[in-house]
Motif scaffolding. Sequence first.
Motif, PDB file in Angstrom:
ATOM      1  N   THR A 137       0.828  -1.212   0.000  1.00 56.69           N
ATOM      2  CA  THR A 137       0.000   0.000   0.000  1.00 56.69           C
ATOM      3  C   THR A 137       0.858   1.256   0.000  1.00 56.69           C
ATOM      4  OG1 THR A 137      -1.665  -1.237   1.239  1.00 56.69           O
ATOM      5  CG2 THR A 137      -1.907   1.147   1.199  1.00 56.69           C
ATOM      6  N   ALA A 138       1.935   1.244   0.775  1.00 52.37           N
ATOM      7  CA  ALA A 138       2.837   2.402   0.805  1.00 52.37           C
ATOM      8  C   ALA A 138       3.495   2.609  -0.554  1.00 52.37           C
ATOM      9  CB  ALA A 138       3.889   2.223   1.891  1.00 52.37           C
ATOM     10  N   MET A 139       3.886   1.515  -1.212  1.00 48.92           N
ATOM     11  CA  MET A 139       4.504   1.621  -2.530  1.00 48.92           C
ATOM     12  C   MET A 139       3.540   2.222  -3.547  1.00 48.92           C
ATOM     13  SD  MET A 139       6.907  -1.555  -3.702  1.00 48.92           S
ATOM     14  CE  MET A 139       5.668  -2.187  -4.794  1.00 48.92           C
ATOM     15  N   ILE A 140       2.302   1.749  -3.537  1.00 45.41           N
ATOM     16  CA  ILE A 140       1.293   2.282  -4.464  1.00 45.41           C
ATOM     17  C   ILE A 140       1.058   3.766  -4.196  1.00 45.41           C
ATOM     18  CG2 ILE A 140      -1.128   2.108  -5.160  1.00 45.41           C
ATOM     19  CD1 ILE A 140       0.549  -0.175  -6.192  1.00 45.41           C
ATOM     20  N   ALA A 141       0.986   4.132  -2.916  1.00 38.00           N
ATOM     21  CA  ALA A 141       0.754   5.537  -2.565  1.00 38.00           C
ATOM     22  C   ALA A 141       1.904   6.413  -3.035  1.00 38.00           C
ATOM     23  CB  ALA A 141       0.559   5.669  -1.059  1.00 38.00           C
ATOM     24  N   VAL A 142       3.142   5.935  -2.878  1.00 33.94           N
ATOM     25  CA  VAL A 142       4.308   6.715  -3.313  1.00 33.94           C
ATOM     26  C   VAL A 142       4.319   6.856  -4.826  1.00 33.94           C
ATOM     27  CG1 VAL A 142       6.833   6.639  -3.492  1.00 33.94           C
ATOM     28  CG2 VAL A 142       5.719   6.238  -1.293  1.00 33.94           C
ATOM     29  N   MET A 143       4.010   5.781  -5.548  1.00 34.34           N
ATOM     30  CA  MET A 143       4.002   5.856  -7.013  1.00 34.34           C
ATOM     31  C   MET A 143       2.895   6.784  -7.508  1.00 34.34           C
ATOM     32  SD  MET A 143       5.077   2.087  -8.422  1.00 34.34           S
ATOM     33  CE  MET A 143       3.526   1.361  -8.064  1.00 34.34           C
ATOM     34  N   LEU A 144       1.735   6.725  -6.885  1.00 36.70           N
ATOM     35  CA  LEU A 144       0.641   7.609  -7.271  1.00 36.70           C
ATOM     36  C   LEU A 144       1.000   9.066  -7.011  1.00 36.70           C
ATOM     37  CD1 LEU A 144      -2.265   7.560  -8.363  1.00 36.70           C
ATOM     38  CD2 LEU A 144      -3.045   7.514  -6.000  1.00 36.70           C
ATOM     39  N   THR A 145       1.598   9.332  -5.861  1.00 34.39           N
ATOM     40  CA  THR A 145       2.020  10.693  -5.538  1.00 34.39           C
ATOM     41  C   THR A 145       3.075  11.192  -6.512  1.00 34.39           C
ATOM     42  OG1 THR A 145       1.586  10.210  -3.216  1.00 34.39           O
ATOM     43  CG2 THR A 145       2.905  12.155  -3.684  1.00 34.39           C
ATOM     44  N   ALA A 146       4.032  10.327  -6.844  1.00 31.09           N
ATOM     45  CA  ALA A 146       5.076  10.728  -7.791  1.00 31.09           C
ATOM     46  C   ALA A 146       4.483  11.002  -9.165  1.00 31.09           C
ATOM     47  CB  ALA A 146       6.135   9.625  -7.875  1.00 31.09           C
ATOM     48  N   THR A 147       3.530  10.182  -9.593  1.00 37.54           N
ATOM     49  CA  THR A 147       2.904  10.386 -10.897  1.00 37.54           C
ATOM     50  C   THR A 147       2.159  11.714 -10.946  1.00 37.54           C
ATOM     51  OG1 THR A 147       2.659   8.001 -11.141  1.00 37.54           O
ATOM     52  CG2 THR A 147       1.317   9.386 -12.575  1.00 37.54           C
ATOM     53  N   VAL A 148       1.372  11.986  -9.926  1.00 36.28           N
ATOM     54  CA  VAL A 148       0.615  13.240  -9.886  1.00 36.28           C
ATOM     55  C   VAL A 148       1.567  14.423  -9.843  1.00 36.28           C
ATOM     56  CG1 VAL A 148      -0.941  14.620  -8.458  1.00 36.28           C
ATOM     57  CG2 VAL A 148      -1.449  12.218  -8.890  1.00 36.28           C
ATOM     58  N   THR A 149       2.627  14.321  -9.059  1.00 32.91           N
ATOM     59  CA  THR A 149       3.583  15.424  -8.942  1.00 32.91           C
ATOM     60  C   THR A 149       4.306  15.674 -10.255  1.00 32.91           C
ATOM     61  OG1 THR A 149       3.911  14.836  -6.633  1.00 32.91           O
ATOM     62  CG2 THR A 149       5.538  16.293  -7.611  1.00 32.91           C
TER      63      THR A 149
END
Length: 61
Positions: A23-35
């Motif tokens: 879950t943490a990995m998915i959240a980090v990837m989603l945040t990086a994509t949006v950023t």
Amino acid sequence: MAMIARRKTIMLDKITMINLVWTAMIAVMLTATVTLYQDKSQLADLNYPQVTGRYSDLSYY
């Protein structure tokens, strides 16, 4: 009997840790994509050459 109960709790702890890491990995990837893609929206008004392709149906018979 106590050994089986202990093994189940260890297995549940492993599953919980894997789920938390996933879950943490998915959240980090989603945040990086949006950023990363927030800055790209400012470049949308530039005129990019449109890539087009043509399909021609040739009869070989």
